[in-house]
Design a protein around this motif. Structure first.
Motif, PDB file in Angstrom:
ATOM      1  N   GLY A 181       0.812  -1.210   0.000  1.00  0.00           N
ATOM      2  CA  GLY A 181       0.000   0.000   0.000  1.00  0.00           C
ATOM      3  C   GLY A 181       0.850   1.267   0.000  1.00  0.00           C
ATOM      4  O   GLY A 181       0.541   2.231  -0.702  1.00  0.00           O
ATOM      5  N   GLU A 182       1.929   1.253   0.769  1.00  0.00           N
ATOM      6  CA  GLU A 182       2.830   2.417   0.788  1.00  0.00           C
ATOM      7  C   GLU A 182       3.494   2.593  -0.577  1.00  0.00           C
ATOM      8  O   GLU A 182       3.678   3.718  -1.055  1.00  0.00           O
ATOM      9  CB  GLU A 182       3.906   2.278   1.874  1.00  0.00           C
ATOM     10  CG  GLU A 182       3.386   2.237   3.301  1.00  0.00           C
ATOM     11  CD  GLU A 182       2.571   3.467   3.700  1.00  0.00           C
ATOM     12  OE1 GLU A 182       2.537   4.452   2.940  1.00  0.00           O
ATOM     13  OE2 GLU A 182       1.952   3.418   4.783  1.00  0.00           O
ATOM     14  N   TYR A 183       3.882   1.483  -1.172  1.00  0.00           N
ATOM     15  CA  TYR A 183       4.485   1.543  -2.514  1.00  0.00           C
ATOM     16  C   TYR A 183       3.497   2.138  -3.517  1.00  0.00           C
ATOM     17  O   TYR A 183       3.839   3.009  -4.316  1.00  0.00           O
ATOM     18  CB  TYR A 183       4.908   0.150  -2.988  1.00  0.00           C
ATOM     19  CG  TYR A 183       6.148  -0.412  -2.333  1.00  0.00           C
ATOM     20  CD1 TYR A 183       7.065   0.406  -1.684  1.00  0.00           C
ATOM     21  CD2 TYR A 183       6.429  -1.787  -2.402  1.00  0.00           C
ATOM     22  CE1 TYR A 183       8.211  -0.122  -1.101  1.00  0.00           C
ATOM     23  CE2 TYR A 183       7.575  -2.323  -1.830  1.00  0.00           C
ATOM     24  CZ  TYR A 183       8.464  -1.490  -1.183  1.00  0.00           C
ATOM     25  OH  TYR A 183       9.589  -2.014  -0.622  1.00  0.00           O
ATOM     26  N   LYS A 184       2.277   1.646  -3.463  1.00  0.00           N
ATOM     27  CA  LYS A 184       1.253   2.124  -4.399  1.00  0.00           C
ATOM     28  C   LYS A 184       1.050   3.640  -4.235  1.00  0.00           C
ATOM     29  O   LYS A 184       0.934   4.370  -5.213  1.00  0.00           O
ATOM     30  CB  LYS A 184      -0.060   1.368  -4.162  1.00  0.00           C
ATOM     31  CG  LYS A 184      -1.150   1.631  -5.197  1.00  0.00           C
ATOM     32  CD  LYS A 184      -2.283   0.623  -5.025  1.00  0.00           C
ATOM     33  CE  LYS A 184      -3.615   1.072  -5.580  1.00  0.00           C
ATOM     34  NZ  LYS A 184      -3.726   1.122  -7.028  1.00  0.00           N
ATOM     35  N   ASN A 185       1.051   4.070  -2.988  1.00  0.00           N
ATOM     36  CA  ASN A 185       0.890   5.496  -2.713  1.00  0.00           C
ATOM     37  C   ASN A 185       2.030   6.319  -3.322  1.00  0.00           C
ATOM     38  O   ASN A 185       1.800   7.348  -3.966  1.00  0.00           O
ATOM     39  CB  ASN A 185       0.817   5.711  -1.198  1.00  0.00           C
ATOM     40  CG  ASN A 185       0.713   7.181  -0.846  1.00  0.00           C
ATOM     41  OD1 ASN A 185      -0.130   7.904  -1.370  1.00  0.00           O
ATOM     42  ND2 ASN A 185       1.595   7.634   0.023  1.00  0.00           N
ATOM     43  N   ILE A 186       3.258   5.870  -3.150  1.00  0.00           N
ATOM     44  CA  ILE A 186       4.392   6.597  -3.727  1.00  0.00           C
ATOM     45  C   ILE A 186       4.272   6.648  -5.250  1.00  0.00           C
ATOM     46  O   ILE A 186       4.452   7.688  -5.881  1.00  0.00           O
ATOM     47  CB  ILE A 186       5.731   5.944  -3.328  1.00  0.00           C
ATOM     48  CG1 ILE A 186       6.004   6.214  -1.842  1.00  0.00           C
ATOM     49  CG2 ILE A 186       6.884   6.466  -4.194  1.00  0.00           C
ATOM     50  CD1 ILE A 186       7.315   5.669  -1.335  1.00  0.00           C
ATOM     51  N   MET A 187       3.961   5.507  -5.839  1.00  0.00           N
ATOM     52  CA  MET A 187       3.906   5.437  -7.303  1.00  0.00           C
ATOM     53  C   MET A 187       2.776   6.291  -7.865  1.00  0.00           C
ATOM     54  O   MET A 187       2.970   7.037  -8.831  1.00  0.00           O
ATOM     55  CB  MET A 187       3.751   3.980  -7.741  1.00  0.00           C
ATOM     56  CG  MET A 187       5.011   3.181  -7.473  1.00  0.00           C
ATOM     57  SD  MET A 187       4.717   1.409  -7.402  1.00  0.00           S
ATOM     58  CE  MET A 187       6.217   0.899  -6.535  1.00  0.00           C
ATOM     59  N   GLU A 188       1.602   6.223  -7.247  1.00  0.00           N
ATOM     60  CA  GLU A 188       0.452   6.917  -7.814  1.00  0.00           C
ATOM     61  C   GLU A 188       0.365   8.376  -7.365  1.00  0.00           C
ATOM     62  O   GLU A 188       0.138   9.267  -8.190  1.00  0.00           O
ATOM     63  CB  GLU A 188      -0.837   6.151  -7.477  1.00  0.00           C
ATOM     64  CG  GLU A 188      -0.778   4.740  -8.040  1.00  0.00           C
ATOM     65  CD  GLU A 188      -2.109   4.022  -8.124  1.00  0.00           C
ATOM     66  OE1 GLU A 188      -2.300   3.247  -9.069  1.00  0.00           O
ATOM     67  OE2 GLU A 188      -2.951   4.224  -7.231  1.00  0.00           O
ATOM     68  N   SER A 189       0.548   8.639  -6.074  1.00  0.00           N
ATOM     69  CA  SER A 189       0.346   9.998  -5.566  1.00  0.00           C
ATOM     70  C   SER A 189       1.573  10.886  -5.732  1.00  0.00           C
ATOM     71  O   SER A 189       1.463  12.099  -5.720  1.00  0.00           O
ATOM     72  CB  SER A 189      -0.042   9.966  -4.088  1.00  0.00           C
ATOM     73  OG  SER A 189      -1.211   9.222  -3.925  1.00  0.00           O
ATOM     74  N   TYR A 190       2.740  10.293  -5.845  1.00  0.00           N
ATOM     75  CA  TYR A 190       3.958  11.115  -5.995  1.00  0.00           C
ATOM     76  C   TYR A 190       4.511  11.056  -7.418  1.00  0.00           C
ATOM     77  O   TYR A 190       4.695  12.072  -8.064  1.00  0.00           O
ATOM     78  CB  TYR A 190       5.020  10.689  -4.974  1.00  0.00           C
ATOM     79  CG  TYR A 190       4.666  11.175  -3.585  1.00  0.00           C
ATOM     80  CD1 TYR A 190       5.189  12.360  -3.087  1.00  0.00           C
ATOM     81  CD2 TYR A 190       3.757  10.468  -2.792  1.00  0.00           C
ATOM     82  CE1 TYR A 190       4.836  12.838  -1.836  1.00  0.00           C
ATOM     83  CE2 TYR A 190       3.385  10.930  -1.537  1.00  0.00           C
ATOM     84  CZ  TYR A 190       3.933  12.119  -1.064  1.00  0.00           C
ATOM     85  OH  TYR A 190       3.571  12.583   0.172  1.00  0.00           O
ATOM     86  N   LEU A 191       4.764   9.822  -7.900  1.00  0.00           N
ATOM     87  CA  LEU A 191       5.326   9.704  -9.253  1.00  0.00           C
ATOM     88  C   LEU A 191       4.256   9.837 -10.335  1.00  0.00           C
ATOM     89  O   LEU A 191       4.579   9.908 -11.515  1.00  0.00           O
ATOM     90  CB  LEU A 191       6.052   8.359  -9.393  1.00  0.00           C
ATOM     91  CG  LEU A 191       7.171   8.113  -8.376  1.00  0.00           C
ATOM     92  CD1 LEU A 191       7.757   6.714  -8.561  1.00  0.00           C
ATOM     93  CD2 LEU A 191       8.288   9.150  -8.503  1.00  0.00           C
ATOM     94  N   ALA A 192       2.991   9.854  -9.931  1.00  0.00           N
ATOM     95  CA  ALA A 192       1.862   9.975 -10.865  1.00  0.00           C
ATOM     96  C   ALA A 192       1.830   8.839 -11.884  1.00  0.00           C
ATOM     97  O   ALA A 192       1.501   9.038 -13.050  1.00  0.00           O
ATOM     98  CB  ALA A 192       1.875  11.346 -11.558  1.00  0.00           C
ATOM     99  N   ILE A 193       2.205   7.644 -11.421  1.00  0.00           N
ATOM    100  CA  ILE A 193       2.177   6.464 -12.292  1.00  0.00           C
ATOM    101  C   ILE A 193       1.191   5.447 -11.728  1.00  0.00           C
ATOM    102  O   ILE A 193       1.412   4.895 -10.647  1.00  0.00           O
ATOM    103  CB  ILE A 193       3.577   5.814 -12.400  1.00  0.00           C
ATOM    104  CG1 ILE A 193       4.593   6.829 -12.953  1.00  0.00           C
ATOM    105  CG2 ILE A 193       3.534   4.555 -13.274  1.00  0.00           C
ATOM    106  CD1 ILE A 193       6.021   6.316 -12.972  1.00  0.00           C
ATOM    107  N   PRO A 194       0.089   5.189 -12.442  1.00  0.00           N
ATOM    108  CA  PRO A 194      -0.876   4.200 -11.961  1.00  0.00           C
ATOM    109  C   PRO A 194      -0.288   2.791 -12.068  1.00  0.00           C
ATOM    110  O   PRO A 194       0.457   2.501 -13.000  1.00  0.00           O
ATOM    111  CB  PRO A 194      -2.066   4.362 -12.915  1.00  0.00           C
ATOM    112  CG  PRO A 194      -1.481   4.941 -14.153  1.00  0.00           C
ATOM    113  CD  PRO A 194      -0.302   5.774 -13.737  1.00  0.00           C
TER     114      PRO A 194
END
Ligand code: 86X
Length: 480
Positions: A181-194
């Motif tokens: 979940g933390e990884y998903k958050n970094i990827m989607e909310s920070y790197l803007a990569i779904p």
């Protein structure tokens, strides 16, 4: 076209475009060692941002950072012979100290399970010593024989590896998903990569794990990229390294473990997903420079008033926590600076020229859409904050649309092969669950099962390969 800008179109030669962008934007440099790279300021700053966000999250949930040696005695790796076998060709060794041969050769860590778990065995005695939740940021060496590519596959790279030990299976299971979940958050909310999240198949999982969870993104060339993994190791390593504890029941038990990692590969994904024909586009939340002020001044004209305004605005923006650069270099023209900052992906450009000065306004240019607007000097900070947020959201929305466009549901093997050949991307198809079909598809098409999604859907048809009854829908793709 000058040799400073990007000369290849993203749509014309994706691979060449990528290499040009990472080199010319100042992200990376080839190193004088085959398969290795130099992470320059412009990419290392993104890595530091990822570290900052992830450290904050894992520390809040009770993890602590540590550092283990980069040398791993051969005997340690051999303890997990089963998994080790497949990795042998990738291990780099130290065999001499000075000119004296070592008694036992040392691997340069390809991952740290063995050295960390040998140590866990010493630390853990009773249930009171659990859980152990540690993480390390370090470099990793894998002597790749496949072609290397900056950020995506190099012989040395940076990552974080988390390692935990728990008293119960449920606790380990929760840890695996919390980190995912933390990884998903970094990827989607920070790197803007779904990303798609799910579980690897038996043949694609880490051999030392009970099961491997994964996050997969889609690149513009139709190939999937694994963005991170989180493993439930069960008691596999506890058995090999004899990591036992006396429980509250006063009996001996083996611990339940997890390991998980993300690497500088994420930076490669960021370049591929968001970049365009002019270069990088940095999502504002990880951009080393979020706003650049370019004073529109020319030689032999008085620029004192413009520069004063520009400085004032820069201070104001910095005070609000916006990473701002005032590009007041006199040896370059405004146009040259525009190109350079576009190449480097600064999300917002602020222009202040004679006209702006007269009207007490600024001109704002978005890196993602190239739209230009003006704002009153008094509203500048607010307007820029809003713009940064819009760019962050727009980049994610664009990537999400691209991911959806590159996902195809197919019903039969002919469509599977046609789609893969003409379009690539994720292919969602029904699967019977057999390793035989998985293997056949890989041989026939080069596509592998990237994941079995957490969100189960009823199979739309029989197995796309054998036509027998399907057990689930899975995502196939060719991958990096
Ligand atoms: C698997 C497993 C795991 C912690 C992660 O995926 C995240 C962070 N580790 C890594 N793996 C290996 O165990 C491995 C071992 C050797 Cl000896 C090697 F040469 C290459 C390896 N590659 C991956």
């Amino acid at each position: 076209m000058s040799d400073t800008g990007v000369t290849v179109k993203k749509s014309a030669d994706f691979s060449e475009w990528y290499t040009e962008v990472v080199l010319k934007s100042g992200m990376a440099e080839y190193a004088p060692i085959k398969g290795c790279m130099i992470l320059r300021e412009h990419s290392y700053a993104v890595w530091e941002k990822i570290q900052e966000v992830f450290n904050q999250k894992i520390k809040a949930s009770g993890h602590r950072n540590v550092y283990f040696p980069m040398f791993i005695p051969e005997s340690f790796l051999k303890k997990e012979a089963e998994h080790f076998e497949g990795f042998v060709p990738e291990v780099a060794w130290v065999t001499e100290g000075g000119s004296t041969p070592l008694e036992e050769k040392l691997a340069i860590r390809p991952t740290s399970e063995t050295i960390i778990y040998a140590t866990f065995a010493k630390w853990i005695r009773s249930w009171r010593d659990l859980p152990i939740k540690i993480n390390q940021w370090c470099n990793i060496v894998r002597w790749e024989t496949k072609a290397t590519k900056p950020f995506l596959r190099t012989r040395e790279f940076l990552w974080q590896e988390g390692h935990t030990a728990h008293a119960t299976c449920e606790e380990a299971e929760k840890e695996v998903l919390d980190i995912l979940g933390e990884y998903k958050n970094i990827m989607e909310s920070y790197l803007a990569i779904p990303v798609l999240v799910g579980v690897k198949t038996e043949s694609e999982k880490f051999a030392g794990a009970l099961y491997t969870t994964t996050l997969e993104a889609m690149m513009p060339d139709g190939k999937a990229l694994q963005m991170g993994t989180s493993h439930n190791l069960g008691q596999n390593f506890a058995k090999v390294f004899d990591i036992t504890f006396i429980g509250e029941d006063e009996k001996a038990h083996q611990v339940w473990q997890t390991s998980w990692g993300i690497s500088t590969r994420l930076i490669g994904a960021l370049v591929m997903v968001h970049g365009d024909d002019r270069g990088l586009i940095m999502p504002p939340k990880v951009a080393p420079v979020q706003a650049v002020i370019v004073p529109i001044t020319y030689k032999d004209t008085d620029s004192t008033a413009i520069l004063a305004k520009a400085k004032e605005l820069m201070e104001e923006l910095k005070a609000k926590g916006i990473a701002t650069v005032l590009d007041d270099r006199t040896e370059y023209t405004p146009g040259w600076k525009f190109n350079e900052w576009e190449l480097k992906g600064a999300p917002v450009r602020i222009e202040i020229g004679p006209r702006d000065l007269k009207q007490n306004q600024i001109t704002l240019a978005r890196r993602d859409t190239h739209q230009k607007t003006t704002a009153k000097m008094g509203d500048a900070v607010q307007a820029i904050e809003k713009l940064l947020e819009e760019i962050q959201n727009n980049l994610y929305a664009q990537a999400k649309t691209a991911l959806e466009e590159k996902t195809t549901i197919v019903q039969n093997y002919d469509d599977f092969k046609e789609t893969l050949k003409n379009k690539g991307g994720f292919i969602k198809a029904a699967w019977c669950g057999s390793a035989r079909c998985e293997e056949k598809i890989k041989e026939d098409t080069g596509a592998t099962i990237r994941l079995r999604p957490f969100e189960k859907e009823k199979p739309v048809a029989n197995c796309v390969c054998c036509g027998e009854k399907a057990v689930e829908m899975v995502y196939f793709a060719r991958s990096y």
